[in-house]
Write a protein that holds these residues in place. Structure first.
Motif, PDB file in Angstrom:
ATOM      1  N   ALA A   1      -0.759   2.006   6.378  1.00 33.84           N
ATOM      2  CA  ALA A   1      -0.847   3.455   5.485  1.00 33.84           C
ATOM      3  C   ALA A   1      -2.163   3.477   4.789  1.00 33.84           C
ATOM      4  O   ALA A   1      -1.806   4.781   3.933  1.00 33.84           O
ATOM      5  CB  ALA A   1      -0.505   1.778   3.980  1.00 33.84           C
ATOM      6  N   ASP A   2      -3.006   2.786   4.431  1.00 31.14           N
ATOM      7  CA  ASP A   2      -4.504   3.427   4.137  1.00 31.14           C
ATOM      8  C   ASP A   2      -4.958   4.747   5.040  1.00 31.14           C
ATOM      9  O   ASP A   2      -5.331   5.153   4.155  1.00 31.14           O
ATOM     10  CB  ASP A   2      -5.590   2.099   3.657  1.00 31.14           C
ATOM     11  CG  ASP A   2      -6.248   2.217   5.272  1.00 31.14           C
ATOM     12  OD1 ASP A   2      -5.197   2.422   6.555  1.00 31.14           O
ATOM     13  OD2 ASP A   2      -7.071   1.574   4.928  1.00 31.14           O
TER      14      ASP A   2
ATOM     15  N   LEU B   1      -5.362  11.873   6.207  1.00 29.65           N
ATOM     16  CA  LEU B   1      -4.009  12.929   6.822  1.00 29.65           C
ATOM     17  C   LEU B   1      -3.355  14.042   6.342  1.00 29.65           C
ATOM     18  O   LEU B   1      -3.477  15.098   6.785  1.00 29.65           O
ATOM     19  CB  LEU B   1      -2.703  11.709   7.901  1.00 29.65           C
ATOM     20  CG  LEU B   1      -3.478  10.675   9.297  1.00 29.65           C
ATOM     21  CD1 LEU B   1      -2.701  10.151   9.739  1.00 29.65           C
ATOM     22  CD2 LEU B   1      -4.384  11.778  10.592  1.00 29.65           C
ATOM     23  N   ILE B   2      -2.865  13.472   5.337  1.00 23.83           N
ATOM     24  CA  ILE B   2      -1.819  14.598   4.847  1.00 23.83           C
ATOM     25  C   ILE B   2      -2.553  15.515   4.354  1.00 23.83           C
ATOM     26  O   ILE B   2      -2.221  16.311   4.333  1.00 23.83           O
ATOM     27  CB  ILE B   2      -1.160  14.363   4.013  1.00 23.83           C
ATOM     28  CG1 ILE B   2       0.104  12.457   4.593  1.00 23.83           C
ATOM     29  CG2 ILE B   2      -0.667  15.355   2.930  1.00 23.83           C
ATOM     30  CD1 ILE B   2       0.937  12.247   3.506  1.00 23.83           C
TER      31      ILE B   2
ATOM     32  N   ASP C   1       0.915  -1.198  -0.203  1.00 21.32           N
ATOM     33  CA  ASP C   1       0.192  -0.007   0.109  1.00 21.32           C
ATOM     34  C   ASP C   1       1.241   1.596   0.048  1.00 21.32           C
ATOM     35  O   ASP C   1       0.539   1.975  -0.611  1.00 21.32           O
ATOM     36  CB  ASP C   1      -0.697   0.017   1.166  1.00 21.32           C
ATOM     37  CG  ASP C   1      -2.130  -1.248   1.086  1.00 21.32           C
ATOM     38  OD1 ASP C   1      -2.519  -1.821  -0.576  1.00 21.32           O
ATOM     39  OD2 ASP C   1      -2.482  -1.340   2.205  1.00 21.32           O
ATOM     40  N   LEU C   2       2.503   0.900   0.462  1.00 20.86           N
ATOM     41  CA  LEU C   2       2.859   2.705   0.839  1.00 20.86           C
ATOM     42  C   LEU C   2       3.744   2.551  -0.832  1.00 20.86           C
ATOM     43  O   LEU C   2       3.648   3.789  -1.200  1.00 20.86           O
ATOM     44  CB  LEU C   2       4.017   2.544   2.015  1.00 20.86           C
ATOM     45  CG  LEU C   2       3.672   2.067   3.619  1.00 20.86           C
ATOM     46  CD1 LEU C   2       4.659   2.319   4.472  1.00 20.86           C
ATOM     47  CD2 LEU C   2       3.085   3.941   3.777  1.00 20.86           C
TER      48      LEU C   2
ATOM     49  N   PRO D   1       4.031  -4.100  11.680  1.00 26.15           N
ATOM     50  CA  PRO D   1       4.576  -3.023  11.154  1.00 26.15           C
ATOM     51  C   PRO D   1       3.947  -1.653  12.153  1.00 26.15           C
ATOM     52  O   PRO D   1       3.165  -1.673  12.225  1.00 26.15           O
ATOM     53  CB  PRO D   1       3.523  -2.772   9.793  1.00 26.15           C
ATOM     54  CG  PRO D   1       2.292  -3.398   9.484  1.00 26.15           C
ATOM     55  CD  PRO D   1       2.749  -4.334  11.608  1.00 26.15           C
ATOM     56  N   VAL D   2       4.889  -0.402  12.454  1.00 24.11           N
ATOM     57  CA  VAL D   2       4.946   0.539  13.242  1.00 24.11           C
ATOM     58  C   VAL D   2       5.196   1.617  12.258  1.00 24.11           C
ATOM     59  O   VAL D   2       6.048   1.962  11.896  1.00 24.11           O
ATOM     60  CB  VAL D   2       4.518   0.135  14.202  1.00 24.11           C
ATOM     61  CG1 VAL D   2       4.957   1.914  14.815  1.00 24.11           C
ATOM     62  CG2 VAL D   2       4.739  -0.686  15.532  1.00 24.11           C
ATOM     63  N   ILE D   3       4.026   2.425  12.267  1.00 22.53           N
ATOM     64  CA  ILE D   3       4.643   3.881  11.435  1.00 22.53           C
ATOM     65  C   ILE D   3       4.321   5.240  11.758  1.00 22.53           C
ATOM     66  O   ILE D   3       3.178   5.070  12.702  1.00 22.53           O
ATOM     67  CB  ILE D   3       3.606   3.692   9.837  1.00 22.53           C
ATOM     68  CG1 ILE D   3       3.459   2.373   9.063  1.00 22.53           C
ATOM     69  CG2 ILE D   3       3.638   5.465   9.024  1.00 22.53           C
ATOM     70  CD1 ILE D   3       2.386   2.244   8.556  1.00 22.53           C
ATOM     71  N   TYR D   4       4.380   5.613  11.766  1.00 21.35           N
ATOM     72  CA  TYR D   4       4.886   6.964  12.433  1.00 21.35           C
ATOM     73  C   TYR D   4       5.370   7.770  11.457  1.00 21.35           C
ATOM     74  O   TYR D   4       5.310   8.103  10.198  1.00 21.35           O
ATOM     75  CB  TYR D   4       6.216   7.603  13.083  1.00 21.35           C
ATOM     76  CG  TYR D   4       6.115   6.977  14.993  1.00 21.35           C
ATOM     77  CD1 TYR D   4       5.915   7.700  15.323  1.00 21.35           C
ATOM     78  CD2 TYR D   4       6.009   5.080  14.842  1.00 21.35           C
ATOM     79  CE1 TYR D   4       6.348   7.387  16.608  1.00 21.35           C
ATOM     80  CE2 TYR D   4       6.290   5.346  16.185  1.00 21.35           C
ATOM     81  CZ  TYR D   4       5.988   5.784  17.283  1.00 21.35           C
ATOM     82  OH  TYR D   4       6.333   5.346  18.165  1.00 21.35           O
TER      83      TYR D   4
END
Length: 470
Positions: free
Chosen positions: A455-456, A461-462, A377-378, A437-440
């Motif tokens: 990721a989705d 957010l942006i 997805d990323l 996984p961990v995403i910041y």
């Protein structure tokens, strides 16, 4: 003959005085319970404690159907229950100031057939329960009839009016108890059950926000938070939950202000302060919403670290403090810790060298199936080039050959580094990594915008961030 009369009078006077002291200054409790038709050989005394039930005492059979609960120290006020050894609740009763009394009932109908002796508290309470039972039976009949008529008919309106009349009668009964018995705990209980009544002038005014403000301002008017007896009722948790659902905005800063306000209202009750601090800790130690870990940090900093809280041993306090020290640098708005790790060419790469509007730190494991889906997805988001976004991808595994092969297999065109080859402290500690996984998501200044997201969620957010900057 000696004159012994003064001495005899003095002894009688002392006896009367001692009896008076014994009666008026009596310590402890003695509750005699007689249940006709009961065949148990023991009876449990329990009470509410927030959302839990707490065992208080056990009484063995004194005579047929009769049990005595007795102790040298008075019980804290509240709603108590007589419970069978197999944990079946038989009936509730109140503990107030006078704690020497008798209750007698039978197994046919515990509440309706209850007789009290020596307790105004429970006499008033059971009079209300009997009144309420009659009201309930009438309510049931009306509700059955309502189902049989059309909504728009005159008969339907008449039945609705009868329901309203029953409700007003119940409210009026409780208000009369409050007025006539202000010193009894039952009045405290009935007061705590009252809802906020927003005046029609406010409810239907031109400013719709005034009704909300009035509701919030008067929410605790009749609920005495400083009275720890209300801990031993089922009301406290529901009242708190309703307040935070209806009167507090769902934002960590608003929740923190509300928590501090509620706790300030319970002082000086040490028991209530301790209960509330732990109640809020249970709500926010594993928060449902991103950013609400700030509340956990506040609770430890403002309460656990500054005052004695019940059930907080030195080891528990150390555990809480250690946890806060991990979380604090990772709160939203904080600058993310730097990572200097080895990339696929063997060179050290620093997270802080990235100069993009948005910088994403991904912690992943090459044996993790969820990581594989998130990376796919990323990749789509990254290759679309919709955003000024760079990815700093940290592999948690130590096998460098397998790591590099996984990068090729998964088509990861961004910055890839290995977490096990580091010039900075362990990434597990820096970023609180216990799984993958961990995403910041970070901004241009490396401040944390979002964390532990999928990721989705990133495009939304942006986009929201871009809107708030306009």
């Amino acid at each position: 003959m000696k004159n012994y009369l003064p001495t005899k009078c003095f002894l009688i006077l002392m006896g009367v005085l001692m009896l008076s002291i014994a009666v008026t200054g009596q310590e402890g409790y003695r509750v005699t319970v007689k249940i006709n038709g009961n065949s148990d050989t023991a009876l449990l005394l329990t009470c509410y404690y927030g959302s839990k039930i707490k065992l208080v005492d056990t009484a063995t059979l004194v005579s047929k159907g009769t049990f005595v609960f007795e102790g040298k120290s008075q019980l804290p006020g509240g709603i108590y229950m007589a419970v069978t050894p197999d944990k079946k609740k038989l009936f509730e009763f109140l503990i107030g100031k006078n704690q020497v009394f008798k209750l007698e009932t039978d197994t046919v109908d515990y509440a309706v057939h209850m007789k009290t002796k020596g307790s105004d508290e429970n006499q008033v309470f059971y009079d209300y329960l009997k009144f309420n039972e009659l009201n309930y039976q009438q309510n049931k009949v009306i509700m059955t009839r309502l189902k049989e008529v059309e909504d728009s008919t005159i008969r339907y309106k008449e039945l609705r009016d009868q329901l309203d009349s029953l409700n007003k009668r119940s409210i009026g009964y409780k208000m009369e108890v409050i007025a006539n018995h202000p010193d009894l705990f039952v009045s405290t209980l009935f007061n705590a059950m009252r809802d906020v009544e927003v005046p029609d002038s406010v409810l239907h005014g031109s400013d719709s926000s005034q009704a909300f403000k009035y509701y919030k301002r008067h929410y605790w008017d009749h609920f005495d938070l400083s009275d720890s007896s209300l801990l031993r009722t089922p009301l406290i948790v529901n009242k708190l939950d309703q307040y935070f659902e209806r009167a507090v905005f769902l934002h960590p800063d608003s929740v923190v202000v509300a928590i501090d306000d509620v706790i300030s209202r319970v002082r000086p009750s040490y028991e209530m302060v301790s209960y509330l601090v732990w109640h809020f800790m249970s709500e926010y130690q594993n928060p449902k919403y991103m950013g609400f870990d700030n509340i956990f940090v506040h609770l430890v900093d403002q309460y656990f670290s500054k005052e004695a809280i019940q059930n907080t041993s030195p080891s528990v306090l150390t555990m809480l403090t250690d946890r806060v020290n991990v979380i604090r640098p990772l709160l939203l708005g904080k600058q993310a810790p730097n990572l200097i790790l080895v990339d696929t060419s063997g060179q050290l790469r620093s997270l802080y060298t990235l100069r993009h509007a948005y910088n994403l730190v991904l912690f992943w494991d090459y044996d993790c199936g969820i990581c594989k889906r998130e990376i796919a997805d990323l990749e789509k988001i990254y290759n679309q080039k919709t955003y000024d976004l760079e990815i700093f991808s940290v592999c948690v595994n130590g096998d460098l050959d397998k790591w590099k092969k996984s990068i090729g297999d998964r088509h990861m065109p961004w910055i890839n580094v290995n977490g096990t080859r580091s010039a900075t402290p362990d990434f597990h500690d820096l970023y609180d990594i216990h799984g993958t996984p961990v995403i910041y998501l970070l901004d241009q200044e490396m401040k944390i915008i979002a964390k532990r997201i999928s990721a989705d969620q990133i495009p939304g957010l942006i986009d929201n961030m871009a809107q708030t900057k306009k």
